[in-house]
Scaffold this motif. Structure first.
Motif, PDB file in Angstrom:
ATOM      1  N   THR B  12       0.631  -1.017   0.084  1.00 24.13           N
ATOM      2  CA  THR B  12      -0.360   0.026  -0.308  1.00 24.13           C
ATOM      3  C   THR B  12       0.979   1.749  -0.149  1.00 24.13           C
ATOM      4  O   THR B  12       2.350   1.446   0.267  1.00 24.13           O
ATOM      5  CB  THR B  12      -1.085  -0.188   1.213  1.00 24.13           C
ATOM      6  OG1 THR B  12      -0.144   0.210   2.256  1.00 24.13           O
ATOM      7  CG2 THR B  12      -1.610  -0.965   1.236  1.00 24.13           C
ATOM      8  N   PRO B  13       0.419   2.424  -0.190  1.00 23.49           N
ATOM      9  CA  PRO B  13       1.061   3.950  -0.453  1.00 23.49           C
ATOM     10  C   PRO B  13       1.663   3.637   1.046  1.00 23.49           C
ATOM     11  O   PRO B  13       0.964   3.579   1.443  1.00 23.49           O
ATOM     12  CB  PRO B  13       0.109   4.450  -0.685  1.00 23.49           C
ATOM     13  CG  PRO B  13      -1.456   4.176  -0.583  1.00 23.49           C
ATOM     14  CD  PRO B  13      -1.065   2.188  -0.971  1.00 23.49           C
ATOM     15  N   ARG B  14       2.619   4.611   1.055  1.00 24.54           N
ATOM     16  CA  ARG B  14       2.967   5.005   2.031  1.00 24.54           C
ATOM     17  C   ARG B  14       3.415   6.867   1.769  1.00 24.54           C
ATOM     18  O   ARG B  14       3.373   7.080   0.723  1.00 24.54           O
ATOM     19  CB  ARG B  14       4.476   4.262   2.871  1.00 24.54           C
ATOM     20  CG  ARG B  14       4.007   2.901   2.898  1.00 24.54           C
ATOM     21  CD  ARG B  14       5.090   2.089   3.928  1.00 24.54           C
ATOM     22  NE  ARG B  14       6.372   2.246   2.271  1.00 24.54           N
ATOM     23  CZ  ARG B  14       7.883   1.427   3.066  1.00 24.54           C
ATOM     24  NH1 ARG B  14       7.509   1.109   3.780  1.00 24.54           N
ATOM     25  NH2 ARG B  14       8.490   1.235   1.544  1.00 24.54           N
ATOM     26  N   ILE B  15       4.341   7.315   3.382  1.00 23.61           N
ATOM     27  CA  ILE B  15       4.381   8.811   2.368  1.00 23.61           C
ATOM     28  C   ILE B  15       5.120   8.932   1.285  1.00 23.61           C
ATOM     29  O   ILE B  15       5.547   9.575   0.917  1.00 23.61           O
ATOM     30  CB  ILE B  15       5.473   9.831   3.868  1.00 23.61           C
ATOM     31  CG1 ILE B  15       4.147   9.140   5.291  1.00 23.61           C
ATOM     32  CG2 ILE B  15       5.412  10.796   3.672  1.00 23.61           C
ATOM     33  CD1 ILE B  15       4.171   9.499   6.236  1.00 23.61           C
ATOM     34  N   GLY B  36      -2.036   2.071  -9.334  1.00 23.23           N
ATOM     35  CA  GLY B  36      -2.703   2.151  -7.676  1.00 23.23           C
ATOM     36  C   GLY B  36      -2.516   3.595  -7.021  1.00 23.23           C
ATOM     37  O   GLY B  36      -2.645   3.935  -8.198  1.00 23.23           O
ATOM     38  N   GLU B  37      -3.143   2.869  -5.572  1.00 28.58           N
ATOM     39  CA  GLU B  37      -3.819   4.611  -5.430  1.00 28.58           C
ATOM     40  C   GLU B  37      -2.618   5.935  -5.559  1.00 28.58           C
ATOM     41  O   GLU B  37      -1.113   5.343  -4.737  1.00 28.58           O
ATOM     42  CB  GLU B  37      -4.279   4.057  -3.058  1.00 28.58           C
ATOM     43  CG  GLU B  37      -4.887   5.261  -3.101  1.00 28.58           C
ATOM     44  CD  GLU B  37      -5.384   5.015  -1.426  1.00 28.58           C
ATOM     45  OE1 GLU B  37      -5.435   3.877  -1.389  1.00 28.58           O
ATOM     46  OE2 GLU B  37      -5.939   6.299  -0.753  1.00 28.58           O
ATOM     47  N   GLY B  38      -3.244   7.369  -5.058  1.00 26.25           N
ATOM     48  CA  GLY B  38      -2.084   7.722  -5.927  1.00 26.25           C
ATOM     49  C   GLY B  38      -1.844   7.838  -6.621  1.00 26.25           C
ATOM     50  O   GLY B  38      -1.050   9.126  -7.117  1.00 26.25           O
ATOM     51  N   THR B  39      -1.810   7.128  -8.504  1.00 22.30           N
ATOM     52  CA  THR B  39      -1.370   7.363  -9.538  1.00 22.30           C
ATOM     53  C   THR B  39      -1.324   9.060  -9.611  1.00 22.30           C
ATOM     54  O   THR B  39      -0.481   9.399 -10.961  1.00 22.30           O
ATOM     55  CB  THR B  39      -1.589   6.781 -10.059  1.00 22.30           C
ATOM     56  OG1 THR B  39      -0.906   5.681  -9.895  1.00 22.30           O
ATOM     57  CG2 THR B  39      -0.697   6.989 -11.896  1.00 22.30           C
ATOM     58  N   GLN B  40      -2.563   9.625  -9.613  1.00 22.08           N
ATOM     59  CA  GLN B  40      -3.280  11.508 -10.524  1.00 22.08           C
ATOM     60  C   GLN B  40      -2.108  12.316  -9.823  1.00 22.08           C
ATOM     61  O   GLN B  40      -1.740  13.035 -10.146  1.00 22.08           O
ATOM     62  CB  GLN B  40      -4.067  11.354 -10.398  1.00 22.08           C
ATOM     63  CG  GLN B  40      -4.822  11.273  -8.718  1.00 22.08           C
ATOM     64  CD  GLN B  40      -6.731  11.635  -8.850  1.00 22.08           C
ATOM     65  OE1 GLN B  40      -6.886  12.819  -9.787  1.00 22.08           O
ATOM     66  NE2 GLN B  40      -7.676  11.089  -8.407  1.00 22.08           N
ATOM     67  N   VAL B  41      -1.905  11.584  -8.385  1.00 21.76           N
ATOM     68  CA  VAL B  41      -0.963  12.379  -7.985  1.00 21.76           C
ATOM     69  C   VAL B  41       0.164  12.565  -8.530  1.00 21.76           C
ATOM     70  O   VAL B  41       1.303  13.262  -8.753  1.00 21.76           O
ATOM     71  CB  VAL B  41      -0.510  12.635  -6.269  1.00 21.76           C
ATOM     72  CG1 VAL B  41       0.277  13.501  -5.582  1.00 21.76           C
ATOM     73  CG2 VAL B  41      -2.626  12.943  -6.037  1.00 21.76           C
ATOM     74  N   TYR B  66      -4.102  -1.385  -9.028  1.00 19.06           N
ATOM     75  CA  TYR B  66      -5.506  -0.750  -9.600  1.00 19.06           C
ATOM     76  C   TYR B  66      -6.651   0.624  -8.892  1.00 19.06           C
ATOM     77  O   TYR B  66      -6.779   0.830  -9.304  1.00 19.06           O
ATOM     78  CB  TYR B  66      -6.388  -1.489 -10.291  1.00 19.06           C
ATOM     79  CG  TYR B  66      -7.670  -2.175 -10.008  1.00 19.06           C
ATOM     80  CD1 TYR B  66      -9.065  -1.391  -9.857  1.00 19.06           C
ATOM     81  CD2 TYR B  66      -6.739  -3.247  -8.720  1.00 19.06           C
ATOM     82  CE1 TYR B  66      -9.738  -1.842  -8.117  1.00 19.06           C
ATOM     83  CE2 TYR B  66      -8.739  -3.757  -8.039  1.00 19.06           C
ATOM     84  CZ  TYR B  66      -9.609  -2.750  -7.910  1.00 19.06           C
ATOM     85  OH  TYR B  66     -10.790  -3.473  -6.759  1.00 19.06           O
ATOM     86  N   PHE B  67      -5.879   0.773  -7.235  1.00 17.17           N
ATOM     87  CA  PHE B  67      -7.334   2.089  -6.736  1.00 17.17           C
ATOM     88  C   PHE B  67      -6.756   2.563  -7.315  1.00 17.17           C
ATOM     89  O   PHE B  67      -7.938   3.721  -6.758  1.00 17.17           O
ATOM     90  CB  PHE B  67      -6.911   1.441  -4.956  1.00 17.17           C
ATOM     91  CG  PHE B  67      -7.237   0.290  -4.306  1.00 17.17           C
ATOM     92  CD1 PHE B  67      -8.555  -0.635  -4.722  1.00 17.17           C
ATOM     93  CD2 PHE B  67      -7.095  -0.534  -3.488  1.00 17.17           C
ATOM     94  CE1 PHE B  67      -8.700  -1.543  -4.508  1.00 17.17           C
ATOM     95  CE2 PHE B  67      -7.206  -1.551  -2.448  1.00 17.17           C
ATOM     96  CZ  PHE B  67      -8.049  -2.464  -3.350  1.00 17.17           C
ATOM     97  N   GLY B  68      -5.775   3.216  -7.804  1.00 20.22           N
ATOM     98  CA  GLY B  68      -6.196   4.561  -8.686  1.00 20.22           C
ATOM     99  C   GLY B  68      -6.636   5.069  -9.766  1.00 20.22           C
ATOM    100  O   GLY B  68      -6.971   6.114  -9.695  1.00 20.22           O
TER     101      GLY B  68
END
Lengths: 301, 301
Positions: B12-15, B36-41, B66-68
């Motif tokens: 999962t994403p971390r800082i 993954g989560e946060g890809t758009q950023v 794929y959560f992003g």
């Protein structure tokens, strides 16, 4: 009561701003309110212990308020969480999370309990000895609830000197704290208010995002210690509040004034604005005690 | 061919680390691989223009891959995208995204085209004049594909001096570039290879994450310019590769060696390791040309 803003911007995450999520610490609970994409990282950045989160409240199923939830649920599993997790959210989220788990051939090791919300009237959704949480129906494009977190009144404070002077046996002190009159050692009735003081005023926090300006809200948040009310737009874009069912800073302030709240916290700012100070300025033309939410900011009440 | 790593860590994403996502620029295409989560950023941080992404390839439906995606799909709508978007992903994702949109009472202004993958054999999933993309069946806990991006051979390079000397009319130059022999102005046949040179070697990139060590992979990636192969574990945790169906750095290197690839890029590191240099060290005991992926790192081939 301590409120940590993890994200307070509308729409989608950007390099320096996050969508809606906040953590409320109240009477030893850590309540997570909304969970936009990236919330798990912001929780880490703000050093919130994952295991202490047992209740997550989701206002509505627009992505900027819940796209981070499934990632958090997955992470909890990877961290071998055993503590049960309660999710209060509009009906539909359970189906979605279940489908995501099915597709991943995954599961949770901990009990995941959905409390699906469908009512359009305020309802009590969580309660223990010290805190109660109610929904606040909001007026948005899809079914949306705010949440009201209320401390219950505490025990009365014993004035020890007065109690000893009144010759009351220690065995009755708990009854006094509970507000009863008691007999002293000489059999004389002692009025409670002569030996106790009022407990601290119970604090309360109302989270109201996303919503159009709607005065029906006022009665459900009367006198709260702090009100978070969305302010997506400045006054110059007021006409956008109609199709989007969002509010201006000034409209939020009007609700705060009518409800006679302690402090108004503005958030859910549209990412079109660079200078957020204008939100405070415009709101303060209507209501004095205004604060601006900011990612990472902590409010204590 | 330019590869930008947006995220290369497992789980999962971390800082400071992101889950899997990368951008491949090849012959004027911008292909997004996993999300993954946060890809758009991370896309913003790496200044990738959203509108140039027309094809997204999702390897499998574990959240860190794929959560992003749903957030990105939503953001595209908020940015009033009109360009169509193709998503190549395992069957199930379309149902999920459709449910998410239904719950949000939302839609896309642009055409969103799902190419649902179900085959366990390599298949051609995208093709234009210059590039072809094939699936690479991988061996993971759920249905998973890698992706092979292959440039098509270009036109032969004309040796202008030789062509003039051979007295060939300009009208035949295109035929020469296409590899044909032609007649010169005197009616004499000129062999193509005497006036042209080979075009540059077509480049190719194979993305293989997540997968257990499986030699069946080798034939599908023979001689690629660059291979990204997951290396979740170091050798000391090799036994974990069996239940998790992941690989060690050394196993990835063995695949690279057998497939005789140009460069091996390792990624999908377990977040349990602080010192990633050990991945390179262990892999290089088997195969020399090893690089470590790193969030934000750019590889040019």
């Amino acid at each position: 009561m301590k409120l940590t803003i993890l994200g307070c911007h509308s729409a989608t995450p950007r390099i320096n701003t996050n969508p809606t999520s906040q953590v409320l610490e109240i009477n030893n609970h850590i309540f997570l309110i909304d969970c936009g994409e990236g919330t798990q990282v912001e929780l880490r950045r703000n050093k919130v212990k994952f295991n202490r989160i047992k209740h997550i409240f989701i206002s509505h199923l627009h992505g900027d308020h819940y796209f981070g939830l499934i990632g958090l649920i997955s992470t909890f599993r990877l961290l071998t969480r055993e503590t049960e997790l309660h999710i209060y959210a509009p009906k539909g989220l359970k189906e979605l999370v279940t489908l995501q788990m099915k597709l991943a051939n995954s599961w949770t090791n901990y009990q995941l309990i959905f409390h699906e919300l469908t009512s359009h009237e305020p309802e009590l959704i969580f309660e223990d000895e010290k805190v109660a949480v109610y929904t606040i129906p909001l007026d948005h494009r899809i079914y949306t609830n705010g949440f009201l977190f209320k401390e219950k009144p505490g025990l009365r404070k014993l004035d020890m000197n007065a109690a000893i002077e009144a010759d009351i046996d220690m065995a009755y002190f708990n009854k006094l704290k509970q507000g009863f009159d008691v007999e002293n050692n000489k059999g004389k009735l002692v009025k409670n208010e002569t030996v106790t003081k009022d407990p601290p005023e119970p604090r309360s926090y109302a989270f109201c995002s996303d919503t159009a300006y709607n005065e029906k809200l006022v009665n459900n948040i009367l006198g709260v210690t702090a009100l978070y009310h969305e302010a997506t737009f400045l006054e110059k874009h007021e006409k956008l509040t109609i199709p989007t069912k969002h509010s201006t800073a000034k409209q939020a302030a009007s609700i705060a004034k009518q409800a006679n709240v302690g402090t108004l916290i503005l958030g859910h700012f549209s990412t079109r604005y660079d200078n957020l100070d204008l939100f405070k300025e415009e709101a303060q033309t209507v209501f004095k005690h205004v604060e601006l939410a900011k990612d990472g900011k902590v409010f204590s009440f």
